[in-house]
Design an enzyme around this catalytic site. Sequence first.
Site, short mmCIF file in Angstrom:
data_model
loop_
_atom_site.label_atom_id
_atom_site.label_comp_id
_atom_site.label_asym_id
_atom_site.label_seq_id
_atom_site.Cartn_x
_atom_site.Cartn_y
_atom_site.Cartn_z
CE1 TYR A 105 1.48 1.76 -6.10
CE2 TYR A 105 2.27 2.07 -8.40
CZ TYR A 105 2.39 2.03 -7.35
OH TYR A 105 3.54 2.17 -6.83
CE1 TYR A 144 4.99 2.87 -11.36
CE2 TYR A 144 5.10 1.81 -9.83
CZ TYR A 144 5.51 3.07 -10.06
OH TYR A 144 5.36 3.84 -9.19
NE ARG A 154 9.76 5.70 -9.05
CZ ARG A 154 9.57 6.22 -7.88
NH1 ARG A 154 8.26 5.58 -7.20
NH2 ARG A 154 10.50 5.92 -6.39
CG HIS A 157 8.25 1.96 -5.14
ND1 HIS A 157 8.51 2.16 -6.69
CD2 HIS A 157 7.48 2.89 -4.58
CE1 HIS A 157 7.32 2.80 -7.44
NE2 HIS A 157 6.53 3.39 -5.74
CG HIS A 159 3.94 3.99 -2.16
ND1 HIS A 159 4.48 6.01 -2.26
CD2 HIS A 159 4.03 3.38 -3.96
CE1 HIS A 159 4.43 6.15 -3.56
NE2 HIS A 159 4.36 4.53 -4.81
#
Lengths: 234, 191
Positions: A105, A144, A154, A157, A159
Amino acid sequence: MAKTVTYRRPNPDTQPPYLHPAYVSSLKRAPSKSLVYLPHTLSEVTGPTFANEPMDVKACDLTRQHSGEPLGERIIVSGRVLDEEGRPLRHSLIEVWQANAAGRYLHKRDQHDAPLDPNFTGCGHTLTDAEGRYRFVTIRPGAYPWGNHHNAWRPAHIHFSLFGAAFASRLVTQMYFPGDPLLPFDPIFNCTADESARKRLISLFDWETTIPSQALGFKFDIVLAGRDATPMET
Amino acid sequence: MSRQATTSQTVGPFFSIGMGTAIHDNLVSAGTSGERVTIEGHLLDGDGISVPDAILEIWQANSHGKYAHPEDQQDKPVDPSFSGYGRIPTDDQGKFRFTTIKPGPVPDLDGKFQAPHIVASVFARGLLRRLVTRIYFPDEPANATDFVLNLVEASRRETLIAKKIAGVSGKLEWNVILQGPNETVFFDCGL
């Protein structure tokens, strides 16, 4: 006297509990006392509207926000936002954010040892159209690691943040990808008891929106709380 | 067979790249009518540790008690310079601050008025779904008869009422404690 048509309450099994010990961050942040049941008043059946906000067209194409193209597999994520009666949520704000193709991110607290992509910010927003449809162009985010437990990863995905028509229908969720081998091991995905509710968080591969030689299409419909049938006097 | 609302998932730790782009911590402009108030506070977890990765969203009526929303059919003035919506992140110390106006009273379900209040959602890493709470105002006689405050046991009501700061006018303190003996009252609002 005006009538307040309240919003439907979810079937508890279809929504996560606040405390889900397998998700370690919930241990000290979940409330320990019972929630107080709040009847919906005018304060809850109204909410912010964004229909007249200016929308930058680049905001719904996360691959066109920089001078170059981001690395990764280009995808199209589209679907409809409906209420529980199947009525479209029109001109309703959707915000998305995600990791880049390497699973990183663009955030100062993300310490994952994976490269940032100078051509990818990873956030976007759009309004649904008159039929409740939305469409984002982006790249498939990477999985990640995270510190929840040993060797925790995770699943990929995106959000999603949705406002719907009222404070009572506000929803933030995550969209997953079909066939992701990490899904059975993810405490966030698995926090909800009802299996079919969990499955609805997984997007569907979609030929119809796949563009030849361009991008794979994934379909993700979102349902927000519907209205109760019986109006309350206010 | 009707559908069921999509399952909520946490905003996670990095939401500020997505939800942070629309920070709105000053709801007031020169033309806004009403009494200005800055509300500041601290967001703490069950160990009393600051929560730096949370976001607060607020929604309120204008100074006349009218919501900027088509379902508010009350015969009261709309304030074109006041949307009633705010989005405020916590900082590295878990603190937040926003400036707004004190809302006017809005109706309850019995045709009486609720005490002036702001509704609020709390999102954070660790919260699988949002928390819903309310902010009321100090020295407000209507608090005593507000039907929502009266749903809450008396000993916990004060967690919903912002406090005056000694010697400072126009500023109130309201903290959010996620868990523990002094836990803020959170409401079941549905989703």
